[in-house]
Structure formats: C-alpha cells, structure tokens
Design a protein around this motif. Structure first.
Motif, short mmCIF file in Angstrom:
data_model
loop_
_atom_site.label_atom_id
_atom_site.label_comp_id
_atom_site.label_asym_id
_atom_site.label_seq_id
_atom_site.Cartn_x
_atom_site.Cartn_y
_atom_site.Cartn_z
N UNK A 71 45.88 79.50 159.19
CA UNK A 71 44.62 78.95 159.73
C UNK A 71 43.50 79.95 159.56
N UNK A 72 43.83 81.21 159.84
CA UNK A 72 42.82 82.25 159.69
C UNK A 72 42.33 82.34 158.26
N UNK A 123 25.53 89.23 153.04
CA UNK A 123 25.94 88.56 154.26
C UNK A 123 26.43 89.51 155.36
N UNK A 179 36.05 76.44 167.12
CA UNK A 179 37.16 76.92 166.29
C UNK A 179 38.49 76.90 167.04
N UNK A 198 31.30 83.52 160.06
CA UNK A 198 30.11 83.06 159.31
C UNK A 198 30.04 81.54 159.28
N UNK A 199 29.95 80.96 160.46
CA UNK A 199 29.85 79.50 160.60
C UNK A 199 28.72 79.23 161.59
N UNK A 250 36.78 89.89 161.41
CA UNK A 250 36.82 88.42 161.31
C UNK A 250 38.25 87.93 161.56
N UNK A 281 40.39 78.94 157.34
CA UNK A 281 39.16 78.57 158.04
C UNK A 281 38.17 79.71 158.23
N UNK A 282 38.64 80.94 158.13
CA UNK A 282 37.71 82.05 158.34
C UNK A 282 37.56 82.91 157.08
N UNK A 310 36.30 80.75 153.72
CA UNK A 310 34.87 80.39 153.78
C UNK A 310 33.97 81.61 153.69
N UNK A 311 34.38 82.72 154.32
CA UNK A 311 33.55 83.92 154.25
C UNK A 311 33.52 84.47 152.83
#
Lengths: 490, 265
Positions: free
Chosen positions: A385-386, A488, B120, B111-112, A372, A389-390, A393-394
């Motif tokens: 940012x990583x 997940x 993105x 996971x979006x 990811x 935003x990634x 949220x994960x």
C-alpha cells in the motif's frame, strides 16, 4: 623541422619556464612563501601557460589553414586546358598532392637528394618509377603540369613550415619573456591561472555544443537540398515508400514512422512494466545483499552491444515466434510468414530497454524521502500500500521522465530493427508482419553506390531530421518533467 | 525555571496501557537500549526526556514496531499493549501500527491533497462506508488537529503547500483519523516556531481525553507543560520515571537532577 620536435621543444620550454618562474617568485619573496601573493606553484604554472598555450594554439590554427591556402594558390596556377576531359580540378589536385608527398618521402628515404627532387623534369626522368620504388603508386605517368604544380606545392609547403616553426618558437619565447618579467612577489599569479582553468572548462563545454550545432546544420542544409528536389508534402504525407535510383521513386515517410512507432510501443510495453517492477523490488523489497547482486546483473543488459541483440532477435526470438504463430506452429494458425516482424524487434528492443527503465526508476524511487514511507507505515499501511499509494505517486514524474528517455532510445534504435523487423515499408496493423523503421531506411539509403545529389540519397537527411526532431521533443519533455519533480522536495 | 509549573496535576490512577519488561535494543553490535522497564498509563501524556542519543526515540519506535523497518535493529524483552505482547509472532505489525499511531519529528505530509492526506489511513483500513462518511471522518480529524478552520476552504490543495506548523498539525490530524489508541510523537515541535509549538501543545492536551500520548522532547519546558508522567533516559538506561511534577521538583536520581538543571546533556 618535424612537428613532433616542435611540440616537444615548446613543452620543454614550458617546463623550464615553470622552474624559472617559481624560482624568481621565491627569490623575490626572500624564500618565504608567506610573502608571496599566491602559492609558488601558481607562478610556475603561469609562466608555462604563457609559453605553451599561445604557441600551440597558433600552431594548430596554422596547420588547419596552411593546406587550404597552398591548395588554392597552386590550383589557381593550373590552366583549365591541363585538366583532362573526364577529370575535375579536385582530382588533378589530389594527384599533385600525391606526387608532392611522394617526392618528400623519396627525399627522406634517401632515394633522391633534395636538389634532385626539386630539379626533376617530366619526360627527362621517370617520376612514376622513382616514386614506385619508395612505395608510392601512381595511376598514370606524371604530366609536366602536375609535376611543376607538385614542385610549387613542395616549395610553398617547406617555406610555410619554416615560417610556422619560427613563429611558434618566437611566440613561446615571447610568452616566456612576458610572463617571467611580470613575476614578482606581488603579482597575482593565482588569479591568472584560475582564469586559464575556467577558459579550459569553457572550451570543453563549447566543443560539445558546437559539435551538436554542426551536426544539426549539416542535417538542415541537406534536408533543404532534398526538399528542393522532392515536394515536402509528398514526403510528410505520402503513404508509399518505394525508392528506386532510376528515378520515379515515391518517398512517403508515413510507413516508416508507423513502423518506428509500432515497434517502439511494443518495446515500451515490454520494458516499462518489467523495468518498473524490477526497480520497485530492488529499491523497496530487496535486502542489501540481493540488491548488490541483482542491480549489476540487470545493468549487464545495458552493456550488450545492440548488434548482439539484433542477432538474438534474428536467430532466437524470430524463429521462436514463427514456431508459435507461423504455419504448422503450436497454435495451428498461419499469421506469421517469416522470422522478421514488428513483434520480434519490439520484444528484443524491450529487453534492451529494461535496464534503462529500471536503473533510472530505481534512483528516482530511492530519492523519495524515507519520511514518506515512515509516515505511511506509521499509519498502519502495508508495504505494498505504501509503495502503491505514496512512493509511486511521489516518484511518478521522475518515472515518466525515465520512460520518455527510454522511448527516445527506442525510436533511435537501428541494429535490432535492421536484423529483427525486416526491410519492407508497409502500413499494417498486424504485429506479426515485417515492417521497417526510419533508422533502418537511413542505413539502406546511404549504403551502396548512391549518387549524393539524388533525392533517393538525400532523403536520408530528411529522415534523420524528422527523427532528430522527434527524439529532441521527447528529451525536452522528459527533462521538463524531471526538473519539475526535482523541485518538489526542496 | 518553568513557564507554568503546575505541580498539582490530577493524575488519576488509571489502567496501564503499555508495559515494557526488560527491553533491550541492539543496532548491530551497539547496545542502544539497556533493560528498560516502564508502565505507560492510559489517557495520559507521558514525556520521554534525555540528552541526544540516549535512546528515547529508539524506545518510542519500539512501541509500534517501526524499528522493524531497520534491518540491523534487534529488540529483546516484552512490550505489552493492553496485556498482549506486541513482539509476539502472531501480532501483525501493520495492525499494531493502526492502533499505535505515530507523528514524526519533521512534518511529512504525502504529496497529495490535504483531503487525501487525512483520508489515507481511513481508506486503507476501510473505516468509511461511503463518501459522506469519509468526508465526516476527514472533517472530524482536521477539527481535532486544530487545523480545520485554516484549511476547510482548500481541502483539495496539496498538503505540501502548507506552512511547517500547519503541516505538523495536518500530520497529527492524519494520525488521529485512523482512530488509534496510542499516539507516539517523536519531537513533534522541533521544526516549529513558538506559536505553532503552542498550538500543537494545546492540541496534545486535548488529545489526552481519548488517547494515551507518548511524546519525545528535547525541551524540558515542553515536557513540564504538556505531560503528566515523565521518563528520563540516559545512555540507553531509563534512569527515572514518575509524575512530571515530582521529576522536575524532586528528582530521586542525581543524573536526573543534573540534566534538568542543565549540568549534563
């Protein structure tokens, strides 16, 4: 025969059985392990299990049942007239047991022969003096009824002990004969031993579960008892908490719940941002060296006993807050009168929860796959940012789970609140005022000379039940969220 | 031995997009890449082939400085993108990676939703002025990723719910959406079935119009099918680099010949 010897003999039989069983299996296979169904160890273990386990289980069961049975049969022989007016059957029985134990002790120390001990008569010899000589102090002279009951008690106990010894040894030998007889090269010893191991594991798991059930049941029964004495509506919706053991108390839970939630919210407001940021630093930015040092240091916080946090709240944080918000303080306002306040307890509890949040979140953030991060960085995203935003949220469901676990910790916390938040139950919005929580009130209702049949003492169980339901709900919610998160990436 | 050996490829003489000079890569004490010199032309598909552990993925990751995220990795030598050394201190690796996109071995959608996956890159680089603009970028990228028709009705469904081949095309579309100049692909088809593989290969061929594509692959058939230039790596050395047709029919080095005929690797 003393218990220790009995246990040792059974264990020794087990060891002997191990050697013999193993030997017999080997002999039946002509000394060649490959002809055996199982490894030799299993044949030995099988025999020792059959010697030791049934014998010791019966012994434990006997030891639990024997005092109850003897007690009941002796108690049945005590006439109601022999019980003094100010006393109860229970108190008389405890005297009987004390005298019986004292006589046993006297015999082992040699002050009396066993014949003398059983021939003692009240009025003829001074039982109280004899027992005082061997170190058993009695409150009053021994009455004839008590002494004869004690003698009966001793007689029954010694017969029972003899019977138990015989039974246990008999079982051990029977187990040995049975298992040894079955041992030969085709006997599936490994399967039997594996089953026994599974049984041990199941027992261990059930003990934990049964204990929980027991605790819940004791809470439930006492809570029902409480609601018989005090209306449930007044308890759940009452806004005043003023217990008085003289009667006429108002036991409304709302002020306590309010204090609990207020302090927990402040604690989480401190712990969640700090813990989460610490976790992000540790998992995303810190090098292996910084991580190796910082992580254990943060976790040291988790090892501090809560009473020490309580002292910290009482002696350091409280006065510090008074210096700022109290009269003549740095701000020149008079908002805070004493060191105990919601904020004091909340801040310190927040510090206590930091390692909780940071440690769990750190694990969860680390569980986010590196691919990811690579994907995001490969698109030209910066590190922050990583993360924002990634990665977060994960990891969010897991982090929410961590926060909920921390919340249930905060709701159940006691010592910090007792020392830091004060004891006044009130419904107020001012975070600088003293308030109290459910847990602190449970402590104060159960300490001291409380009559356990009064609503003022029983309310502690209702409070405990309320708390239990709340934290259970939070934990279940946290588990559901964490489980969802786990699915997940699979 | 090849599905469709197209020996008469038109490899027009083009400008060099990336040139590497004396590149050495170390993982701790391990010398992973030894003295590699290579010139990767613009608007061409270049394939890196070689046995496992020969350093082709490592070298690929040098081209957009993804190796920076590995602490023990050290790169020496010059790698120039359009004549500018990307390992120069003044170069920001974040900006570099916006220009040199990357697609990974395993599909790694965030996971979006599908839409947010594509949006993105454009969002963090501020490529869209407004929502309509962003919608257009997303649609264009999905079309170029040859996945638009499959997902246009469920743009707000999670990207992780797609099949493996769809996920990989989504990742390619995601990389394309940031308008890179070079696209690096690290074994993009290794997790895909033959049908999805052929879809991705077609896509790579189309991408050649606008981008320089560098693809690492274990499948020599794939290298022969999609690339115009092929580089053969062995034990950290660049053994041979040339036109794909020439490498596969007339290799100059005996090691290359052994590898493509299946004697080593």
């Amino acid at each position: 025969m003393p218990l220790l010897w009995l246990v040792l003999i059974v264990l020794a039989l087990g060891v002997v059985g191990y050697g013999l069983g193993r030997h017999k299996a080997m002999t039946s296979a002509d000394g060649d392990v490959r002809h055996l169904h199982s490894l030799p160890v299993y044949y030995g273990t099988n025999v020792s299990l059959f010697v030791v386990v049934p014998a010791l289980l019966v012994m434990v069961a006997w030891l639990i049942v024997q005092p109850i049975v003897i007690n009941n049969s002796v108690a049945a022989d005590i006439p109601a007239s022999a019980i003094p007016e100010s006393s109860t059957l229970g108190l008389v029985m405890s005297d009987v047991r004390r005298v019986a134990d004292g006589l046993d002790l006297a015999v082992t120390q040699g002050a009396l022969t066993s014949a003398e001990a059983s021939g003692l008569q009240a009025g003829v010899s001074d039982v109280r003096a004899i027992l005082a000589d061997v170190g058993v102090a009695l409150g009053s002279d021994v009455s004839a009824t008590t002494l004869s009951a004690a003698q009966e008690y001793r007689a029954m106990a010694s017969t029972a002990n003899l019977a138990m010894t015989a039974l246990v040894l008999g079982l051990a030998i029977a187990g040995f004969v049975y298992a040894y007889g079955r041992t030969n090269k085709d006997f599936r010893a490994r399967n039997v031993v594996e089953k026994a191991i599974r049984a041990i594991l199941i027992v261990a798991a059930s003990i934990a579960i049964l204990t929980t059930v027991g605790i819940v049941l004791s809470l439930v029964f006492n809570t029902i008892e409480f609601f018989k004495l005090y209306p449930a509506a007044d308890f759940f919706f009452g806004t005043t908490w003023s217990p008085s053991f003289g009667g006429g108390s108002e036991l409304g839970v709302l002020p306590l719940l309010w204090g609990t939630l207020y302090i927990s919210v402040i604690a989480l407001a401190v712990a969640v941002p700090i813990g989460l940021f610490a976790a992000i630093y540790l998992s995303e930015y810190a090098g292996p060296k910084a991580r190796g040092i910082a992580k254990p240091l943060i976790e040291v916080l988790a090892g501090i006993p809560t009473i020490v946090y309580g002292l910290f709240a009482l002696l350091t944080v409280g006065p510090l807050l008074v210096n700022v918000f109290g009269s003549g303080g740095a701000l020149g306002v008079d908002w805070m009168s004493g060191a105990s306040s919601v904020t004091t307890a909340g801040l310190v509890m927040g510090i206590m929860l930091i390692p909780f949040v940071s440690s769990l979140s750190d694990d969860i953030i680390n569980a986010v796959p590196q691919s990811m991060r690579d994907g995001s960085l490969g698109l030209g995203a910066t590190k922050s940012e990583t993360v924002k935003q990634v990665v977060l949220p994960a990891a969010l469901p897991g982090i929410v789970g961590a926060v909920l676990l921390a919340a249930s910790r905060a709701i159940g916390e006691t010592m910090i609140v007792v020392l830091g938040a004060g004891a006044a139950a009130r419904l107020s919005m001012n975070p600088l005022e003293a308030m109290t929580t459910v847990t602190a009130k449970i402590v104060s209702q159960l300490t001291g000379d409380a009559d356990f049949a009064s609503p003022e003492a029983l309310v502690a169980f209702a409070l405990g039940m309320t708390l239990f339901v709340m934290t259970l709900g939070l934990n279940v919610l946290a588990l559901v969220i964490v489980r969802k998160y786990r699915e997940q990436y699979e | 031995m090849y599905d469709n050996p197209n020996l008469e490829r038109n490899v027009a003489q083009q400008d060099t997009k990336i040139s590497a000079r004396n590149v050495q890569v170390f993982y701790g004490d391990t010398h992973a890449i030894k003295d590699v010199n290579i010139e990767i032309p613009a608007r061409t598909v270049t394939a890196f082939i070689g046995p496992s552990g020969c350093g082709k993925s490592t070298f690929l990751r040098c081209l957009n400085r993804m190796n920076d995220t590995i602490d023990i990795c050290r790169v020496e030598g010059d790698i120039n993108l359009d004549g500018e050394n990307i390992y120069d201190k003044r170069v920001d690796p974040v900006q570099l990676r916006a220009k040199v996109g990357m697609v990974f071995q395993k599909p790694n959608p965030f996971p979006k939703s599908i839409y947010d996956n594509i949006a993105y890159g454009p969002r963090i680089h501020g490529l869209a002025k407004n929502k309509a603009d962003l919608d257009e970028i997303v649609e264009k990228a999905l079309r170029r990723g040859a996945i638009w028709n499959e997902v246009k009705d469920r743009l707000h469904a999670p990207g992780t719910g797609l099949s493996g081949g769809q996920q990989q095309r989504l990742c390619i579309a995601r990389a394309v959406a940031t308008e890179p100049e070079v696209l690096l692909m690290d074994e993009p088809c290794s997790a895909l079935d033959p049908i999805a593989t052929s879809q991705v290969e077609e896509l790579i061929d189309e991408l050649r119009d606008q981008y320089s594509v560098v693809i690492v692959t274990h499948s020599m058939q794939q290298a022969a099918r999609v690339s115009q230039k092929t580089a053969f790596f062995h034990l950290g050395n660049l053994v041979e680099f040339g036109d794909t047709g020439q490498i596969f029919t007339n290799p100059q080095d005996s090691r290359t010949e052994s590898y493509i005929t299946g004697r080593i690797g």
